[in-house]
Structures are given as structure tokens and as C-alpha cells.
Design a protein around this motif. Structure first.
Motif, PDB file in Angstrom:
ATOM      1  N   LYS A  59      43.606  42.744  31.994  1.00 46.02           N
ATOM      2  CA  LYS A  59      42.490  43.581  32.450  1.00 46.02           C
ATOM      3  C   LYS A  59      42.742  44.062  33.881  1.00 46.02           C
ATOM      4  CE  LYS A  59      39.000  41.391  29.563  1.00 46.02           C
ATOM      5  NZ  LYS A  59      37.796  40.540  29.546  1.00 46.02           N
ATOM      6  N   HIS A  60      43.267  43.175  34.719  1.00 44.95           N
ATOM      7  CA  HIS A  60      43.558  43.518  36.112  1.00 44.95           C
ATOM      8  C   HIS A  60      44.613  44.630  36.167  1.00 44.95           C
ATOM      9  CE1 HIS A  60      45.246  42.890  40.195  1.00 44.95           C
ATOM     10  NE2 HIS A  60      43.986  42.580  40.497  1.00 44.95           N
ATOM     11  N   GLU A 112      46.051  50.484  36.885  1.00 43.39           N
ATOM     12  CA  GLU A 112      46.493  51.796  36.394  1.00 43.39           C
ATOM     13  C   GLU A 112      45.381  52.841  36.523  1.00 43.39           C
ATOM     14  OE1 GLU A 112      48.377  51.817  32.552  1.00 43.39           O
ATOM     15  OE2 GLU A 112      49.398  49.932  32.987  1.00 43.39           O
ATOM     16  N   LYS A 113      44.163  52.458  36.148  1.00 42.24           N
ATOM     17  CA  LYS A 113      43.030  53.391  36.265  1.00 42.24           C
ATOM     18  C   LYS A 113      42.812  53.784  37.719  1.00 42.24           C
ATOM     19  CE  LYS A 113      40.255  52.082  32.287  1.00 42.24           C
ATOM     20  NZ  LYS A 113      38.945  51.562  31.842  1.00 42.24           N
ATOM     21  N   LYS A 153      37.761  49.313  42.389  1.00 45.63           N
ATOM     22  CA  LYS A 153      38.275  48.318  43.336  1.00 45.63           C
ATOM     23  C   LYS A 153      37.455  47.040  43.271  1.00 45.63           C
ATOM     24  CE  LYS A 153      40.412  51.411  46.694  1.00 45.63           C
ATOM     25  NZ  LYS A 153      40.398  51.865  48.099  1.00 45.63           N
ATOM     26  N   ARG A 154      36.129  47.160  43.159  1.00 45.03           N
ATOM     27  CA  ARG A 154      35.265  45.975  43.057  1.00 45.03           C
ATOM     28  C   ARG A 154      35.577  45.183  41.785  1.00 45.03           C
ATOM     29  NH1 ARG A 154      31.383  49.151  45.559  1.00 45.03           N
ATOM     30  NH2 ARG A 154      30.670  50.032  43.596  1.00 45.03           N
ATOM     31  N   LEU A 155      35.720  45.896  40.668  1.00 49.60           N
ATOM     32  CA  LEU A 155      36.021  45.230  39.402  1.00 49.60           C
ATOM     33  C   LEU A 155      37.371  44.519  39.471  1.00 49.60           C
ATOM     34  CD1 LEU A 155      34.847  47.954  36.871  1.00 49.60           C
ATOM     35  CD2 LEU A 155      33.772  45.735  37.303  1.00 49.60           C
ATOM     36  N   LYS A 156      38.336  45.183  40.069  1.00 46.58           N
ATOM     37  CA  LYS A 156      39.670  44.599  40.206  1.00 46.58           C
ATOM     38  C   LYS A 156      39.614  43.334  41.073  1.00 46.58           C
ATOM     39  CE  LYS A 156      44.151  45.920  41.754  1.00 46.58           C
ATOM     40  NZ  LYS A 156      44.772  46.692  42.746  1.00 46.58           N
ATOM     41  N   LYS A 197      40.495  39.447  40.127  1.00 50.66           N
ATOM     42  CA  LYS A 197      41.434  38.664  40.936  1.00 50.66           C
ATOM     43  C   LYS A 197      40.796  37.339  41.352  1.00 50.66           C
ATOM     44  CE  LYS A 197      44.214  38.847  45.114  1.00 50.66           C
ATOM     45  NZ  LYS A 197      44.511  39.604  46.318  1.00 50.66           N
ATOM     46  N   ASP A 198      39.539  37.389  41.765  1.00 52.93           N
ATOM     47  CA  ASP A 198      38.829  36.168  42.148  1.00 52.93           C
ATOM     48  C   ASP A 198      38.704  35.216  40.958  1.00 52.93           C
ATOM     49  OD1 ASP A 198      38.523  37.119  44.724  1.00 52.93           O
ATOM     50  OD2 ASP A 198      36.433  37.744  44.432  1.00 52.93           O
TER      51      ASP A 198
END
Length: 58
Positions: free
Chosen positions: A13-14, A19-20, A39-42, A46-47
Motif C-alpha cells: 500500500k505504501h 507511485e500515486k 502524503k498523510r496517508l503514506k 509508514k507509522d
């Protein structure tokens, strides 16, 4: 789902979000709010990956 499978799912997913985000940054018509949301979702992913990794170290 095993911890390893969960971690692999998060990594996929990351990567897809990376890519998006790359595509969005290359397109001048993309809204800044959309880029910020990607960026927030990524970062959340990551967290979450770090939490999973930390839980397996103990």
C-alpha cells in the motif's frame, strides 16, 4: 493474517501511494490538498509499519 503478511500488505500500500504521489507531483493540475492527503496517508502507513516492526522485536 500473520504479522509478516500484514507488514507486506502495508508495504505494498505504501509503494502504491508513493507511485500515486509521484504521478500527482508530476501533474500541474493536481490540487495541493490531494497531494497533502496522499502524503498523510503514506506517513500513516509508514507509522503503522514501524509499530508492527516494533511489536515483533519484543
Amino acid at each position: 493474517m500473520t504479522i509478516q503478511a500484514h507488514l507486506e500488505s502495508l508495504q505494498k500500500k505504501h509503494g502504491a501511494l508513493e507511485e500515486k504521489l509521484h504521478d500527482a507531483l508530476a501533474s500541474p493540475s493536481v490540487d495541493d490538498r490531494h497531494i497533502a492527503e496522499l502524503k498523510r496517508l503514506k506517513l500513516r502507513l509508514k507509522d503503522e509499519m514501524e509499530r508492527v516492526r516494533a511489536s515483533t522485536r519484543h
